[in-house]
Design an enzyme around this catalytic site. Sequence first.
Site, PDB file in Angstrom:
ATOM      1  N   ASP A 138       0.840  -1.213   0.000  1.00 14.69           N
ATOM      2  CA  ASP A 138       0.000   0.000   0.000  1.00 14.69           C
ATOM      3  C   ASP A 138       0.868   1.253   0.000  1.00 14.69           C
ATOM      4  OD1 ASP A 138      -2.556   1.445   2.179  1.00 14.69           O
ATOM      5  OD2 ASP A 138      -2.293   1.485  -0.002  1.00 14.69           O
ATOM      6  N   LYS A 140       1.941   4.665  -0.965  1.00 10.54           N
ATOM      7  CA  LYS A 140       1.333   5.838  -1.610  1.00 10.54           C
ATOM      8  C   LYS A 140       1.774   7.079  -0.834  1.00 10.54           C
ATOM      9  CE  LYS A 140      -2.874   4.865   1.025  1.00 10.54           C
ATOM     10  NZ  LYS A 140      -4.259   4.390   0.946  1.00 10.54           N
ATOM     11  N   ASN A 143       1.355   7.505   2.834  1.00  8.47           N
ATOM     12  CA  ASN A 143       2.066   6.596   3.739  1.00  8.47           C
ATOM     13  C   ASN A 143       3.565   6.831   3.751  1.00  8.47           C
ATOM     14  OD1 ASN A 143      -0.333   5.392   4.426  1.00  8.47           O
ATOM     15  ND2 ASN A 143      -0.167   3.748   2.924  1.00  8.47           N
ATOM     16  N   ASP A 159       2.187   2.653   7.771  1.00  5.87           N
ATOM     17  CA  ASP A 159       0.903   2.017   7.466  1.00  5.87           C
ATOM     18  C   ASP A 159       1.062   0.622   6.857  1.00  5.87           C
ATOM     19  OD1 ASP A 159      -2.261   3.093   6.014  1.00  5.87           O
ATOM     20  OD2 ASP A 159      -1.561   1.155   6.752  1.00  5.87           O
TER      21      ASP A 159
HETATM   22  C1  LIG Z   1       1.495   2.106  13.679  1.00  7.79           C
HETATM   23  C2  LIG Z   1       0.431   2.584  12.793  1.00  7.79           C
HETATM   24  C3  LIG Z   1       0.959   2.782  11.410  1.00  7.79           C
HETATM   25  C4  LIG Z   1       0.061   3.721  10.679  1.00  7.79           C
HETATM   26  N1  LIG Z   1      -1.039   3.319  10.091  1.00  7.79           N
HETATM   27  N2  LIG Z   1      -1.450   2.078  10.191  1.00  7.79           N
HETATM   28  C5  LIG Z   1      -2.712   1.803   9.697  1.00  7.79           C
HETATM   29  N3  LIG Z   1      -3.359   2.746   9.003  1.00  7.79           N
HETATM   30  N4  LIG Z   1      -3.242   0.616   9.917  1.00  7.79           N
HETATM   31  C6  LIG Z   1       0.344   5.139  10.630  1.00  7.79           C
HETATM   32  C7  LIG Z   1      -0.351   5.947   9.759  1.00  7.79           C
HETATM   33  C8  LIG Z   1      -0.110   7.310   9.727  1.00  7.79           C
HETATM   34  C9  LIG Z   1       0.834   7.875  10.569  1.00  7.79           C
HETATM   35  N5  LIG Z   1       0.981   9.245  10.491  1.00  7.79           N
HETATM   36  C10 LIG Z   1       1.811  10.020  11.258  1.00  7.79           C
HETATM   37  O1  LIG Z   1       2.560   9.588  12.098  1.00  7.79           O
HETATM   38  C11 LIG Z   1       1.693  11.449  10.947  1.00  7.79           C
HETATM   39  C12 LIG Z   1       2.443  12.442  11.513  1.00  7.79           C
HETATM   40  C13 LIG Z   1       1.972  13.636  10.960  1.00  7.79           C
HETATM   41  C14 LIG Z   1       2.329  14.966  11.148  1.00  7.79           C
HETATM   42  C15 LIG Z   1       1.634  15.937  10.419  1.00  7.79           C
HETATM   43  O2  LIG Z   1       1.882  17.264  10.542  1.00  7.79           O
HETATM   44  C16 LIG Z   1       2.920  17.597  11.400  1.00  7.79           C
HETATM   45  C17 LIG Z   1       0.647  15.597   9.520  1.00  7.79           C
HETATM   46  C18 LIG Z   1       0.306  14.259   9.349  1.00  7.79           C
HETATM   47  C19 LIG Z   1       0.977  13.293  10.073  1.00  7.79           C
HETATM   48  N6  LIG Z   1       0.817  11.946  10.076  1.00  7.79           N
HETATM   49  C20 LIG Z   1       1.555   7.067  11.427  1.00  7.79           C
HETATM   50  C21 LIG Z   1       1.305   5.692  11.460  1.00  7.79           C
END
Ligand SMILES: CCC/C(=N\NC(=N)N)c1ccc(NC(=O)c2cc3cc(OC)ccc3[nH]2)cc1
Length: 322
Positions: A138, A140, A143, A159
């Site tokens: 996935d 993209k 992610n 992700d």
């Molecule tokens: C451990 C979970 C892994 C995961 N997604 N997993 C899932 N969708 N199953 C996931 C998906 C997204 C994120 N996103 C972030 O950490 C993130 C930090 C961040 C900062 C931002 O502005 C400062 C804007 C968006 C952000 N996403 C971190 C982990």
Amino acid sequence: QTIFPKEFQEKYLVSRGIGTGVCGEVKLAFERATCKKVAVKIINKKNFPSVGVSHPRRNAEREIEILRRIDHPCLIKTEDFYQTEDTYYIVLELMEGGELFNRVKAGHGLDEAVAKLYFYQMLMAVEYLHRNGIIHRDLKPENILLASQAKTCLIKVTDFNQSKILEGETLSRTLCGTPSYLAPEVFTHAATTGYGPAVDAWSLGVLLFVCLGGYAPFYEHPSRPSVQEQIIQGEFTMVPSKWKGISDQAKDMVRKLLVVDPSLRLSITSALKHPWLQVKHSPLNHEHCYLISDLCAFQDPAMLAQANKLMYPPEDSDTVTH
Ligand SMILES: CCC/C(=N\NC(=N)N)c1ccc(NC(=O)c2cc3cc(OC)ccc3[nH]2)cc1
């Protein structure tokens, strides 16, 4: 409004939402003891209907298993973990630069040198996953997270909701017996249901196309075939106005990744050897060099040599550096 477990509340102060995903949201939080900023990914165990093949709870448990196993500078790292009967709370290092998606959606691509720095890190992250028997599936822009607001920064892949762990053990156990009765597909596609690691190479090709061109190679358009049809045909266009300043080597990398037949598609390891990433006249400046060397410190020495070649032209004076 999300309610957090008591022990979580005692350790962290939750602030605002910073990112949204299909399977939950990401909130900014502060570790009370240190005031350190962290990200908290909230994954609701039940928020998808239990339809289709991938059972949500099994997906989430597999993702947690993957998060425990991986350790690479370009892969998201979990710092803490809580769960209630219906929600996971995963504390992660905060990627201040947010999602790559917000960097490239402005409609024009990134500088080629920046796209190369990000792409090189994505390749290293995915090569590490494949070496550990994991297919992401996935990849993209949403992610790919950026460590800082600076253009030259560390990126991390995140992700693993759709990721697959190659069932090496079942395959190796199958192969212990006498092979004479086993069907051919057990050897060819046994480890995955038709998915090979090559699916990630295709996605990286799409990601590189978007980073360089500033638009997607396959997209909905009334007068065009469906996106699925465009993908199956491998039909994409490099609009001259958007690609005129991009080097031929960069375009060649994209074209070799966006190949429909997975057996003919450029593999991750071959992509790391592509001329575009072997440049002597890398326009990247010295701060990248340390970054890449630090990154590769996690890899085997060969990778480090590779990265240094990318960043430090050989000493011999006749090498032309533009
Ligand atoms: C451990 C979970 C892994 C995961 N997604 N997993 C899932 N969708 N199953 C996931 C998906 C997204 C994120 N996103 C972030 O950490 C993130 C930090 C961040 C900062 C931002 O502005 C400062 C804007 C968006 C952000 N996403 C971190 C982990």
